[in-house]
Scaffold this active site. Structure first.
Site, PDB file in Angstrom:
ATOM      1  CE  LYS A   1      -3.352   6.009  -8.058  1.00  0.00           C
ATOM      2  NZ  LYS A   1      -4.535   5.321  -8.539  1.00  0.00           N
ATOM      3  CB  THR A   2      -3.870   6.145   0.658  1.00  0.00           C
ATOM      4  OG1 THR A   2      -4.214   7.542   0.325  1.00  0.00           O
ATOM      5  CG2 THR A   2      -2.990   5.693   1.798  1.00  0.00           C
TER       6      THR A   2
END
Length: 312
Positions: free
Chosen positions: A164-165
């Site tokens: 999850k960037t």
């Protein structure tokens, strides 16, 4: 400072880099590396008011994914997982919240600008606030109208899809903006092969002939923690779940039922796709049973799922 958004009204404190600070003082520099290059990782987690008291739902799994995401980007979070856990619990206590949304984030901070962030410090923050149904309270019962986005989900060979960037979520932002701009509640994003991937912030499930299908990890999806919870609950209810499915766009239109899952969306029925009514255009029986069981577990925190809850 601009006017505080309504969703943050009443929030007094943020945890930032090892300290509890006033909400208004939780700031970062405009030359922060993460702001310019999207070099940050984050999680979205919910705390529920259960029969046994406030409890974070699947906190350990979310926290582990935060650290796993950071590893992909060489972000060395300068706190142990236990430290972030205790900081989060204390923050919820200080805010006196029985239920809330939790946003931990770690990112490359203020340092030399340039693509290589190695000389920038890693900054870490946690915020909590009250938050209801992400897609609207009525959506949980009536379902949502969605559209297939013209924006494709990036492939894992381009940007890791298991992390999850912050920067990668511009893909989701574009899909959501397109859908809502055209009068829909949410989007569905296809992968580079044209198969169904997920929603901008949700995983997707398809029901056909009483069996449940959801795109597999090879379809460029995020391995959602709520997704896995739904799979577990559905199997416990006796359903056959195909969790490595490849789903074509056309299959969406002829599905008996469709629904989203996610920390924010929880379990939300989909009533139409591209103006094509799904099933009877209402929440279907399978979706209803799984959604009911999901919220019952969140309310009652039964012993069977005790390891899903971290009590405040």
């Amino acid at each position: 400072m601009s006017e505080r958004p309504e969703m943050f009204e009443g929030v007094d404190t943020v945890w930032q880099d090892g300290e509890f600070v006033d909400f208004e003082d939780a700031t970062t520099h405009v030359l922060t590396h993460g702001l310019h290059y999207g070099t940050g990782v984050f999680e979205g987690v919910r705390c529920y008011d259960t029969a046994n008291g406030p409890a974070i739902f699947r906190w350990e799994e979310h926290l582990q994914r935060l650290y796993d995401s950071a590893k992909v980007y060489d972000i060395e979070i300068p706190f142990e997982q236990a430290e972030l856990s205790e900081a989060t619990l204390e923050l919820i206590r200080r805010e006196e919240l029985q239920s809330c949304y939790i946003r931990p984030i770690a990112y490359y901070g203020y340092g030399p600008l340039g693509l290589n962030p190695s000389k920038s410090p890693v900054e870490t923050a946690i915020a909590v606030w009250p938050w209801g149904a992400y897609l609207g309270e009525e959506a949980l019962e009536e379902g949502v109208d969605v559209a297939i986005s013209s924006w494709r989900k990036h492939a894992s060979s381009q940007i890791p899809t298991n992390a999850k960037t912050t920067g990668a979520y511009v893909n989701s932002v574009l899909a959501n903006l397109e859908a809502t701009g055209n009068g829909y509640t949410e989007a569905i994003v296809l992968n580079k092969e044209g198969n169904v991937a997920e929603g901008p912030g949700e995983n997707i499930f398809l029901v056909r002939d009483g069996e449940i299908h959801t795109p597999g990890l090879a379809e460029s999806i995020l391995d959602g923690i709520t997704r896995q919870s739904v799979i577990d609950l559905a199997e416990d209810l006796g359903y056959t779940v195909h969790e490595g499915a490849t789903i074509s766009r056309g299959e969406l239109y002829t599905a008996d039922e469709l629904f989203f899952s996610g920390t924010a969306a929880e379990v939300t029925p989909i009533r139409s796709v591209d103006d094509n009514e799904i099933g009877a255009g209402t929440k279907g029986p399978v979706t209803d049973e799984i959604q009911t069981r999901f919220f019952d577990v969140l309310d009652e925190a039964p012993e069977q799922y005790d390891d899903w809850f971290t009590y405040v």
